[in-house]
Enzyme design. Sequence first.
Site, PDB file in Angstrom:
ATOM      1  N   ASP A 263     -11.929   9.468  -3.132  1.00  0.00           N
ATOM      2  CA  ASP A 263     -13.175  10.249  -3.131  1.00  0.00           C
ATOM      3  C   ASP A 263     -13.080  11.335  -4.202  1.00  0.00           C
ATOM      4  O   ASP A 263     -14.047  12.065  -4.429  1.00  0.00           O
ATOM      5  CB  ASP A 263     -13.350  10.951  -1.781  1.00  0.00           C
ATOM      6  CG  ASP A 263     -12.226  11.946  -1.563  1.00  0.00           C
ATOM      7  OD1 ASP A 263     -11.049  11.510  -1.564  1.00  0.00           O
ATOM      8  OD2 ASP A 263     -12.493  13.147  -1.438  1.00  0.00           O
TER       9      ASP A 263
ATOM     10  N   GLU B  67       0.860  -1.190   0.000  1.00  0.00           N
ATOM     11  CA  GLU B  67       0.000   0.000   0.000  1.00  0.00           C
ATOM     12  C   GLU B  67       0.894   1.237   0.000  1.00  0.00           C
ATOM     13  O   GLU B  67       1.760   1.384   0.862  1.00  0.00           O
ATOM     14  CB  GLU B  67      -0.915   0.039   1.234  1.00  0.00           C
ATOM     15  CG  GLU B  67      -1.900   1.214   1.162  1.00  0.00           C
ATOM     16  CD  GLU B  67      -2.667   1.479   2.466  1.00  0.00           C
ATOM     17  OE1 GLU B  67      -2.225   1.020   3.536  1.00  0.00           O
ATOM     18  OE2 GLU B  67      -3.693   2.178   2.395  1.00  0.00           O
TER      19      GLU B  67
ATOM     20  N   ASN C 105       9.710   7.387   0.207  1.00  0.00           N
ATOM     21  CA  ASN C 105       8.967   8.062  -0.844  1.00  0.00           C
ATOM     22  C   ASN C 105       8.683   7.035  -1.947  1.00  0.00           C
ATOM     23  O   ASN C 105       9.593   6.308  -2.358  1.00  0.00           O
ATOM     24  CB  ASN C 105       9.818   9.205  -1.407  1.00  0.00           C
ATOM     25  CG  ASN C 105       9.020  10.108  -2.321  1.00  0.00           C
ATOM     26  OD1 ASN C 105       8.125   9.653  -3.044  1.00  0.00           O
ATOM     27  ND2 ASN C 105       9.336  11.378  -2.289  1.00  0.00           N
TER      28      ASN C 105
ATOM     29  N   GLU D 179       4.956   4.836   3.634  1.00  0.00           N
ATOM     30  CA  GLU D 179       4.437   6.138   4.072  1.00  0.00           C
ATOM     31  C   GLU D 179       5.608   7.106   4.226  1.00  0.00           C
ATOM     32  O   GLU D 179       6.575   6.823   4.906  1.00  0.00           O
ATOM     33  CB  GLU D 179       3.664   5.983   5.401  1.00  0.00           C
ATOM     34  CG  GLU D 179       3.245   7.271   6.069  1.00  0.00           C
ATOM     35  CD  GLU D 179       2.457   8.215   5.180  1.00  0.00           C
ATOM     36  OE1 GLU D 179       1.438   7.825   4.596  1.00  0.00           O
ATOM     37  OE2 GLU D 179       2.886   9.389   5.066  1.00  0.00           O
TER      38      GLU D 179
ATOM     39  N   LYS E 297      -3.481  20.823  -9.357  1.00  0.00           N
ATOM     40  CA  LYS E 297      -2.927  21.800 -10.318  1.00  0.00           C
ATOM     41  C   LYS E 297      -2.150  21.081 -11.420  1.00  0.00           C
ATOM     42  O   LYS E 297      -1.373  20.165 -11.139  1.00  0.00           O
ATOM     43  CB  LYS E 297      -1.985  22.772  -9.597  1.00  0.00           C
ATOM     44  CG  LYS E 297      -2.729  23.696  -8.660  1.00  0.00           C
ATOM     45  CD  LYS E 297      -1.809  24.692  -8.007  1.00  0.00           C
ATOM     46  CE  LYS E 297      -2.657  25.570  -7.098  1.00  0.00           C
ATOM     47  NZ  LYS E 297      -1.921  26.059  -5.953  1.00  0.00           N
TER      48      LYS E 297
ATOM     49  N   THR F 188     -10.393   2.667   4.650  1.00  0.00           N
ATOM     50  CA  THR F 188      -9.256   3.440   5.144  1.00  0.00           C
ATOM     51  C   THR F 188      -9.813   4.559   6.039  1.00  0.00           C
ATOM     52  O   THR F 188     -11.028   4.792   6.087  1.00  0.00           O
ATOM     53  CB  THR F 188      -8.470   4.074   3.976  1.00  0.00           C
ATOM     54  OG1 THR F 188      -9.158   5.230   3.521  1.00  0.00           O
ATOM     55  CG2 THR F 188      -8.276   3.106   2.821  1.00  0.00           C
ATOM     56  N   GLU F 189      -8.925   5.285   6.707  1.00  0.00           N
ATOM     57  CA  GLU F 189      -9.378   6.418   7.535  1.00  0.00           C
ATOM     58  C   GLU F 189     -10.108   7.459   6.679  1.00  0.00           C
ATOM     59  O   GLU F 189     -11.177   7.932   7.039  1.00  0.00           O
ATOM     60  CB  GLU F 189      -8.180   7.106   8.228  1.00  0.00           C
ATOM     61  CG  GLU F 189      -7.728   6.447   9.512  1.00  0.00           C
ATOM     62  CD  GLU F 189      -6.619   5.422   9.300  1.00  0.00           C
ATOM     63  OE1 GLU F 189      -6.229   5.186   8.134  1.00  0.00           O
ATOM     64  OE2 GLU F 189      -6.154   4.840  10.300  1.00  0.00           O
ATOM     65  N   TYR F 190      -9.511   7.794   5.521  1.00  0.00           N
ATOM     66  CA  TYR F 190     -10.121   8.807   4.655  1.00  0.00           C
ATOM     67  C   TYR F 190     -11.450   8.314   4.087  1.00  0.00           C
ATOM     68  O   TYR F 190     -12.400   9.073   3.947  1.00  0.00           O
ATOM     69  CB  TYR F 190      -9.160   9.172   3.512  1.00  0.00           C
ATOM     70  CG  TYR F 190      -8.259  10.319   3.856  1.00  0.00           C
ATOM     71  CD1 TYR F 190      -7.365  10.221   4.923  1.00  0.00           C
ATOM     72  CD2 TYR F 190      -8.278  11.509   3.139  1.00  0.00           C
ATOM     73  CE1 TYR F 190      -6.532  11.270   5.264  1.00  0.00           C
ATOM     74  CE2 TYR F 190      -7.445  12.566   3.472  1.00  0.00           C
ATOM     75  CZ  TYR F 190      -6.578  12.443   4.526  1.00  0.00           C
ATOM     76  OH  TYR F 190      -5.754  13.488   4.861  1.00  0.00           O
TER      77      TYR F 190
ATOM     78  N   ASP G 113      -2.909  11.735  -2.545  1.00  0.00           N
ATOM     79  CA  ASP G 113      -3.036  13.190  -2.685  1.00  0.00           C
ATOM     80  C   ASP G 113      -3.368  13.512  -4.141  1.00  0.00           C
ATOM     81  O   ASP G 113      -2.684  13.029  -5.053  1.00  0.00           O
ATOM     82  CB  ASP G 113      -1.727  13.875  -2.275  1.00  0.00           C
ATOM     83  CG  ASP G 113      -1.407  13.637  -0.806  1.00  0.00           C
ATOM     84  OD1 ASP G 113      -2.358  13.485  -0.018  1.00  0.00           O
ATOM     85  OD2 ASP G 113      -0.217  13.598  -0.447  1.00  0.00           O
TER      86      ASP G 113
HETATM   87  N1  SAM Z   1      -4.274   5.983   2.606  1.00  0.00           N
HETATM   88  C1  SAM Z   1      -4.687   6.723   3.790  1.00  0.00           C
HETATM   89  C2  SAM Z   1      -6.179   6.782   3.856  1.00  0.00           C
HETATM   90  O1  SAM Z   1      -6.834   6.478   2.850  1.00  0.00           O
HETATM   91  O2  SAM Z   1      -6.724   7.102   4.925  1.00  0.00           O
HETATM   92  C3  SAM Z   1      -4.049   8.122   3.819  1.00  0.00           C
HETATM   93  C4  SAM Z   1      -4.461   9.060   2.721  1.00  0.00           C
HETATM   94  S1  SAM Z   1      -3.589  10.619   2.797  1.00  0.00           S
HETATM   95  C5  SAM Z   1      -4.571  11.669   1.820  1.00  0.00           C
HETATM   96  C6  SAM Z   1      -2.203  10.338   1.713  1.00  0.00           C
HETATM   97  C7  SAM Z   1      -0.996   9.762   2.428  1.00  0.00           C
HETATM   98  O3  SAM Z   1      -0.003   9.446   1.459  1.00  0.00           O
HETATM   99  C8  SAM Z   1      -0.329  10.727   3.420  1.00  0.00           C
HETATM  100  O4  SAM Z   1      -0.138  10.084   4.662  1.00  0.00           O
HETATM  101  C9  SAM Z   1       1.003  11.098   2.744  1.00  0.00           C
HETATM  102  O5  SAM Z   1       2.026  11.374   3.681  1.00  0.00           O
HETATM  103  C10 SAM Z   1       1.276   9.856   1.914  1.00  0.00           C
HETATM  104  N2  SAM Z   1       2.096  10.119   0.720  1.00  0.00           N
HETATM  105  C11 SAM Z   1       1.930  11.119  -0.167  1.00  0.00           C
HETATM  106  N3  SAM Z   1       2.842  11.056  -1.142  1.00  0.00           N
HETATM  107  C12 SAM Z   1       3.611   9.959  -0.883  1.00  0.00           C
HETATM  108  C13 SAM Z   1       4.729   9.367  -1.528  1.00  0.00           C
HETATM  109  N4  SAM Z   1       5.243   9.901  -2.653  1.00  0.00           N
HETATM  110  N5  SAM Z   1       5.281   8.275  -0.981  1.00  0.00           N
HETATM  111  C14 SAM Z   1       4.768   7.731   0.163  1.00  0.00           C
HETATM  112  N6  SAM Z   1       3.706   8.260   0.831  1.00  0.00           N
HETATM  113  C15 SAM Z   1       3.129   9.356   0.311  1.00  0.00           C
END
Ligand code: SAM
Length: 213
Positions: free
Chosen positions: A154, A44, A96, A69, A122, A191-193, A118
């Site tokens: 979403d 994930e 990353n 993460e 843009k 998931t939380e979101y 995310d």
């Molecule tokens: N997946 C979780 C949920 O659905 O509840 C969290 C969603 S949150 C909007 C996006 C997560 O992805 C954040 O915790 C962020 O730090 C992580 N994230 C964003 N870009 C990333 C990357 N390039 N590599 C690893 N994690 C990343």
Amino acid sequence: MRQRNKPWADDFIKEHHELIIADPTNHKGKWQQLFGNTNPIHVEIGTGKGQFLCGMAKQYPDVNFIGIELAKSVIVTAAQKVLDTEQKNIVLLNENAENIAEVFNENEISTIYLNFSDPWPKNRHEKRRLTYHTFLDKYQHIVETDGQLIMKTDNQGLFEYSLVSFSQYGMKLTEVNLNLHQEADPTNIQTEYEAKFSAKGQPIYRCKASFKK
Ligand code: SAM
């Protein structure tokens, strides 16, 4: 994902190096050895606080789950959740996703989950979207033949963008669901979101796609 400064995060990560793996590139091609079995590996990306990963690991004990993460302050919360569940089929990487091809070997992964990534709405940030073609190149490399990418969001804009991106890449779409919660699915781990947005009445989108190899 809201990130609070957690000055103790570095120490916590060092202390729990068996769970938050310190130098993941050392395990490239050897992840099953780390788990001590030959079970398939599911990854994930952007694990957040770990609810999905913990629920999936419980539901599928014969799968090895790896959560990636980026944010230290977030991964420590996921780690606490994993420790509470006592599931042994999970490890976490504070990495990353850009580096994913340095962490896994060719064909080492069965499934990749992108949950509520995310959206980077843009145009100038398109390259940061986790479904941009440069990320797909990396996923294709590490995912086995017939392996899949499963995405939930979403965000309609990101979903539509990703469907186009997958199609242009030559991936095969095996599911496109525009309202995942319309019908009860006890196998769907939220998931939380997902829980947050669906409680507000927003539709949850899901698609499944496989790479043609
Ligand atoms: N997946 C979780 C949920 O659905 O509840 C969290 C969603 S949150 C909007 C996006 C997560 O992805 C954040 O915790 C962020 O730090 C992580 N994230 C964003 N870009 C990333 C990357 N390039 N590599 C690893 N994690 C990343």
